[in-house]
Motif scaffolding. Structure first.
Motif, mmCIF file in Angstrom:
data_model
loop_
_atom_site.group_PDB
_atom_site.id
_atom_site.type_symbol
_atom_site.label_atom_id
_atom_site.label_comp_id
_atom_site.label_asym_id
_atom_site.label_seq_id
_atom_site.Cartn_x
_atom_site.Cartn_y
_atom_site.Cartn_z
ATOM 1 N N ILE A 131 -9.267 6.401 1.605
ATOM 2 C CA ILE A 131 -8.980 4.778 1.498
ATOM 3 C C ILE A 131 -9.700 4.209 2.785
ATOM 4 N N ARG A 132 -10.324 3.100 2.138
ATOM 5 C CA ARG A 132 -10.832 1.908 3.126
ATOM 6 C C ARG A 132 -9.979 0.745 2.741
ATOM 7 N N HIS A 133 -9.185 0.409 3.970
ATOM 8 C CA HIS A 133 -8.207 -0.625 3.822
ATOM 9 C C HIS A 133 -8.601 -1.865 4.708
ATOM 10 N N THR A 134 -8.124 -3.028 4.490
ATOM 11 C CA THR A 134 -8.429 -4.111 5.149
ATOM 12 C C THR A 134 -7.755 -4.457 6.454
ATOM 13 N N VAL A 186 0.795 -1.199 0.183
ATOM 14 C CA VAL A 186 0.001 0.064 0.071
ATOM 15 C C VAL A 186 0.914 1.109 0.013
ATOM 16 N N GLU A 187 1.928 1.357 0.776
ATOM 17 C CA GLU A 187 2.922 2.368 0.617
ATOM 18 C C GLU A 187 3.303 2.984 -0.654
ATOM 19 N N PRO A 236 -3.434 14.735 1.631
ATOM 20 C CA PRO A 236 -4.225 14.486 2.883
ATOM 21 C C PRO A 236 -4.751 12.892 2.506
ATOM 22 N N VAL A 237 -4.792 12.215 3.671
ATOM 23 C CA VAL A 237 -5.319 10.834 3.353
ATOM 24 C C VAL A 237 -6.580 10.887 4.341
ATOM 25 N N ILE A 238 -7.863 10.340 3.922
ATOM 26 C CA ILE A 238 -8.920 9.967 5.117
ATOM 27 C C ILE A 238 -9.271 8.832 5.099
ATOM 28 N N ALA A 240 -4.603 2.808 6.781
ATOM 29 C CA ALA A 240 -4.994 4.375 6.487
ATOM 30 C C ALA A 240 -3.728 4.903 7.254
ATOM 31 N N ARG A 241 -3.431 4.580 8.315
ATOM 32 C CA ARG A 241 -2.184 5.179 8.845
ATOM 33 C C ARG A 241 -0.792 4.780 8.118
#
Ligand code: CP
Length: 332
Positions: A125-128, A109-110, A143-145, A133-134
Motif C-alpha cells: 500500500i502507498r497511502h496519502t 481504508v480500514e 501482511p501489509v507492506i 499503512a499502519r
C-alpha cells in the motif's frame, strides 16, 4: 504449452533461514528491522538475482499480492508487481485507489483493507496519509507492506533496496553518508537514516536548507542509539569526505529561488570533488538536483539501485509469504 525457464526456490535463495522464522508480520517502518534480519533479506536478494536471470520461479503460483496505490508510483508499484510475477504469483492492482476504489464513495481504508486482505496473501500500500499503512496493518489478516506513506512518513522498502545497493559494493560498518535534499518530508531519506543507524561506526551528514532539516523524531533516535550525525547546509563541506552520497529531491515549490536549488544539486563538477570510490545513490524520480551528466560516471548507482528493488522486493515477499498461510481464513 511450453513452461518458462523457471527454477524452484531452493538454496541459495531460501538459505540460510532465520532460526526463529520471519519475525515481522507487516513492514511499516525501517526501525522494525534488525541486522540479522537485514542480512537474511540481503542473502535472499542475492539469490533472487539468479532467479530472475533464469526467468523466475513458479513456487508462489497460488499466492496473490494486491498493490493498492493511492499516490503515483513508477518504480515501487511496478517492481513489486514484477517481483510477484517473477515468483510465479498473481497480482491485483489499483494505481489510483483514491479515484478507482470505493474510497471515492467515502469508504475508509480500514474497511477496504478488511475486504482486500481476504482476497490476497499480501498487500502493498502507498497511502496519502502518514498513518495509512499502519491503519491498514491494524485490521489486515494478510501482511501489509508500506510502499511510502504520506508526505513525510516512511518508505521502508526503498531504504532496504538502498542499503542493499551499498551492501553489494562495500561493508556497511564504518560508512560515512551524506543524505541531501528535502529531509523533513523525505520518506526515503528518513527510512534510510533509521536503517543506517543499525550499523557500527556509521556517520551521517544531513545536508539541506535549514528549514527542511531532519525532524526531531530521527535525531532523537540517533542520539538515543549513539549514532553520529551532523546537520549541514553546505554541500561543499561534506561532498569530498563521504563514502556515499544519497541525493534526493527538493521540490521547487518549497525552494522557489533557483540559485538555492542549484546549491544542493549534483552535476559533473560536483562529482569531481567526490572520493574516487564514492557511491552516488538517488531513489528517483529526479529533476534538477541530479544532472544527467553524472549518469555515465562509474560511481552512479541509481539505475542499478532501481533494479535492485526487484530483487529485494522478491526476497521480502518470500519471507512474508513463507510465514503466512494462504488467504481464505476469515477476519471476523
Ligand atoms: N523511489 C520511488 O519510490 O519511486 P516511485 O515513486 O516511482 O515508486
Amino acid at each position: 504449452m511450453p513452461q518458462p525457464n523457471v527454477i524452484p526456490l531452493q538454496s541459495p535463495a531460501s538459505e540460510p533461514a532465520l532460526r526463529d522464522g520471519m519475525p515481522l508480520k507487516h513492514v511499516i517502518e525501517s526501525q522494525q528491522f534488525t541486522v540479522p534480519l537485514l542480512m537474511e533479506l540481503f542473502e535472499r536478494s542475492r539469490g533472487m538475482e539468479h532467479v530472475v536471470a533464469r526467468g523466475g520461479t513458479l513456487d508462489y503460483q497460488n499466492r496473490i499480492m494486491t498493490a493498492l496505490f493511492y499516490a503515483p508510483s513508477t518504480r515501487t508499484r511496478l517492481s513489486f508487481e514484477a517481483a510477484m510475477h517473477r515468483l510465479g504469483g498473481r497480482v491485483l492492482s489499483t494505481e489510483n485507489a483514491g479515484a478507482f476504489s470505493s474510497e471515492i464513495e467515502g469508504e475508509q481504508v480500514e474497511d477496504s483493507i478488511r475486504i482486500i486482505s481476504g482476497y490476497s496473501d499480501v498487500i502493498v500500500i502507498r497511502h496519502t496519509a502518514e498513518d495509512g499503512a499502519r491503519r491498514a496493518a491494524e485490521v489486515s489478516i494478510a501482511p501489509v507492506i508500506n510502499a511510502g506513506d504520506g508526505n513525510g512518513g516512511q518508505h521502508p522498502t526503498q531504504a532496504l533496496l538502498d542499503l542493499y545497493t551499498i551492501y553489494r559494493q562495500r561493508p556497511l560498518d564504518g560508512l560515512s553518508v551524506a543524505i541531501i535534499g528535502e529531509l523533513d518530508k523525505g520518506r526515503t531519506a528518513r527510512s534510510l537514516a533509521y536503517l543506517l543507524a543499525k550499523f557500527d561506526r556509521v556517520k551521517m551528514f544531513f545536508v539541506s536548507p535549514p528549514q527542511m532539516q531532519m525532524k526531531p523524531d530521527i535525531l532523537d533516535y540517533l542520539d538515543e542509539h549513539g549514532v553520529r550525525y551532523e546537520l549541514e547546509s553546505d554541500i561543499d563541506r561534506v561532498i569530498g569526505e563521504v563514502d556515499v552520497v544519497y541525493q534526493t529531491r527538493i521540490r521547487p515549490e518549497r525552494l522557489r529561488d533557483a540559485d538555492g536549488l542549484r546549491r544542493y544539486a549534483i552535476d559533473s563538477k560536483v562529482v569531481q570533488r567526490m572520493k574516487a570510490d564514492a557511491l552516488i545513490l538517488h531513489p528517483l524520480p529526479r529533476t534538477v538536483e541530479l544532472d544527467k551528466s553524472v549518469d555515465a560516471d562509474p560511481r552512479a548507482m541509481y539505475f542499478r539501485q532501481a533494479m535492485n528493488g526487484l530483487y529485494v522486493r522478491m526476497a521480502l515477499l518470500t519471507m512474508l509469504l513463507d510465514k503466512e498461510p494462504a488467504a481464505g481464513s476469515a477476519w471476523w
